[in-house]
Design a protein around this motif. Structure first.
Motif, PDB file in Angstrom:
ATOM      1  N   LYS A   1       0.839  -1.196   0.000  1.00  0.00           N
ATOM      2  CA  LYS A   1       0.000   0.000   0.000  1.00  0.00           C
ATOM      3  C   LYS A   1       0.877   1.250   0.000  1.00  0.00           C
ATOM      4  O   LYS A   1       1.929   1.287   0.648  1.00  0.00           O
ATOM      5  CB  LYS A   1      -0.912   0.025   1.233  1.00  0.00           C
ATOM      6  N   LYS A   2       0.429   2.270  -0.703  1.00  0.00           N
ATOM      7  CA  LYS A   2       1.156   3.531  -0.747  1.00  0.00           C
ATOM      8  C   LYS A   2       1.294   4.141   0.647  1.00  0.00           C
ATOM      9  O   LYS A   2       2.322   4.740   0.994  1.00  0.00           O
ATOM     10  CB  LYS A   2       0.436   4.506  -1.676  1.00  0.00           C
ATOM     11  N   SER A   3       0.270   3.976   1.462  1.00  0.00           N
ATOM     12  CA  SER A   3       0.275   4.513   2.818  1.00  0.00           C
ATOM     13  C   SER A   3       1.174   3.718   3.753  1.00  0.00           C
ATOM     14  O   SER A   3       1.547   4.190   4.824  1.00  0.00           O
ATOM     15  CB  SER A   3      -1.143   4.513   3.381  1.00  0.00           C
ATOM     16  N   GLY A   4       1.511   2.477   3.343  1.00  0.00           N
ATOM     17  CA  GLY A   4       2.321   1.614   4.197  1.00  0.00           C
ATOM     18  C   GLY A   4       1.512   0.764   5.154  1.00  0.00           C
ATOM     19  O   GLY A   4       2.064  -0.011   5.930  1.00  0.00           O
ATOM     20  N   PHE A   5       0.185   0.901   5.092  1.00  0.00           N
ATOM     21  CA  PHE A   5      -0.660   0.095   5.972  1.00  0.00           C
ATOM     22  C   PHE A   5      -1.993  -0.208   5.289  1.00  0.00           C
ATOM     23  O   PHE A   5      -2.390   0.459   4.329  1.00  0.00           O
ATOM     24  CB  PHE A   5      -0.922   0.806   7.310  1.00  0.00           C
ATOM     25  N   ALA A   6      -2.661  -1.247   5.792  1.00  0.00           N
ATOM     26  CA  ALA A   6      -4.007  -1.598   5.338  1.00  0.00           C
ATOM     27  C   ALA A   6      -4.946  -1.535   6.528  1.00  0.00           C
ATOM     28  O   ALA A   6      -4.523  -1.718   7.675  1.00  0.00           O
ATOM     29  CB  ALA A   6      -4.015  -3.003   4.732  1.00  0.00           C
ATOM     30  N   LEU A   7      -6.217  -1.255   6.280  1.00  0.00           N
ATOM     31  CA  LEU A   7      -7.222  -1.237   7.340  1.00  0.00           C
ATOM     32  C   LEU A   7      -7.866  -2.614   7.437  1.00  0.00           C
ATOM     33  O   LEU A   7      -8.372  -3.141   6.446  1.00  0.00           O
ATOM     34  CB  LEU A   7      -8.282  -0.177   7.055  1.00  0.00           C
ATOM     35  N   LYS A   8      -7.821  -3.193   8.611  1.00  0.00           N
ATOM     36  CA  LYS A   8      -8.375  -4.531   8.835  1.00  0.00           C
ATOM     37  C   LYS A   8      -9.386  -4.510   9.971  1.00  0.00           C
ATOM     38  O   LYS A   8      -9.260  -3.751  10.929  1.00  0.00           O
ATOM     39  CB  LYS A   8      -7.252  -5.520   9.188  1.00  0.00           C
ATOM     40  N   GLY A   9     -10.373  -5.370   9.869  1.00  0.00           N
ATOM     41  CA  GLY A   9     -11.348  -5.524  10.938  1.00  0.00           C
ATOM     42  C   GLY A   9     -10.973  -6.683  11.844  1.00  0.00           C
ATOM     43  O   GLY A   9      -9.898  -7.280  11.726  1.00  0.00           O
ATOM     44  N   ASP A  10     -11.862  -7.017  12.741  1.00  0.00           N
ATOM     45  CA  ASP A  10     -11.642  -8.149  13.650  1.00  0.00           C
ATOM     46  C   ASP A  10     -11.898  -9.486  12.966  1.00  0.00           C
ATOM     47  O   ASP A  10     -11.587 -10.535  13.514  1.00  0.00           O
ATOM     48  CB  ASP A  10     -12.573  -8.028  14.857  1.00  0.00           C
TER      49      ASP A  10
END
Length: 292
Positions: free
Chosen positions: A242-251
């Protein structure tokens, strides 16, 4: 599998709120006014508050952001809360959590007038909610109820398992899902970090609500075929792709769990957007004095 689309629902709800606010304005009434207090410059809190302020603008409400540095004293913060309490033009107040360690969040929440506590965190609102009396319900649980209702998901007689016992989500969610109403009338099991045989309990759920703050904790072997899965989690996980360096993950480990479900929320684009809509709905109620 049907996706519980928070983006679609939130757009619909915002249109409804905007129409109500426009009618209030046309009739010469008082425009709802939400106040947010933000302490410090933590990226996540900044993002959350900015989204709330933007939503106010989208629906035609007034908003005010009060900022403090991390070193603000507890007395100074409580004084700001009291000022908002005493201002008749300001209808709803939220104090963005978490707060610095030297400030007692419970003391802050208890200082907010219950009639302006649109986050639903004051003990009086929690107590009234538990007794089934008119109250401001915590925004995330309220958003989940709204989602279940708008997708016409059956809840009566179902087994609902809530994973996580926080006072903001897990605890109120467990109370709301067992109430004699719709959505409700479930048999509810509230689980947490000390629960034994957690996977087995989750597999018995007709409705599984994951609110523990551990990315991708709920896996396919913990979910039965045809279950409704509500994912409250939202965490940043390092991701070099990812360009941001992170991904958003849920539980919930979405890719492997989704095929087993009848309904499931995505992350992002699910519960988080409904939370903000609930906050707007509560602010509208506060301006109309519908609860107190």
């Amino acid at each position: 599998m049907i996706l519980l689309d928070g983006k679609l629902l939130s757009a619909q709800i915002k249109q409804e709120i905007a129409a109500d606010v426009a009618q209030i304005k046309a009739e010469g009434g008082k425009i709802p006014h939400l106040v947010a207090i933000l302490v410090g410059t933590a990226g996540r809190s900044e993002t959350y508050v900015a989204s709330k302020m933007k939503s106010c603008e989208e629906v035609g409400m007034h908003s005010t952001l009060i900022r403090f540095d991390d070193d603000v004293t507890e007395a100074e913060l409580l004084a700001a809360v009291t000022d908002v309490n005493n201002n008749p033009d300001m209808d709803g107040l939220i104090v963005q959590l978490p707060l610095p360690k030297h400030i007692n969040p419970d003391k802050v929440m208890e200082t907010i007038l219950p009639a302006k506590d649109v986050d639903g965190f004051h003990p009086i609102n929690i107590g009234r909610m538990a007794k089934g009396l008119p109250a401001y319900v915590s925004a995330t649980p309220q958003g989940i109820l709204e989602m279940l209702k708008r997708y016409d998901i059956s809840t009566s007689g179902k087994h609902c398992v809530v994973v996580g016992r926080s006072q903001i989500v897990g605890l109120p969610m467990s109370i709301l899902m067992q109430r004699n109403d719709y959505p409700g009338n479930c048999t509810v099991t509230l689980t947490h970090s000390k629960t034994q045989n957690l996977a087995e309990i989750c597999r018995s759920a007709d409705i599984l609500i994951a609110a523990l703050g551990r990315p991708e904790f709920i896996t396919a072997d913990m979910v039965k075929e045809g279950a409704v899965v509500i994912d409250v989690g939202l965490e940043r996980v390092p991701d070099a792709t990812k360009k941001s360096g992170f991904a958003l993950k849920g539980d919930v480990k979405f890719d492997e769990v989704a095929p087993k479900t009848s309904y499931i929320t995505p992350v992002p684009g699910g519960v988080g957007l409904m939370t903000i809509c609930s906050l707007m709905q509560n602010t509208l109620k506060a301006a109309r004095r519908e609860v107190y």
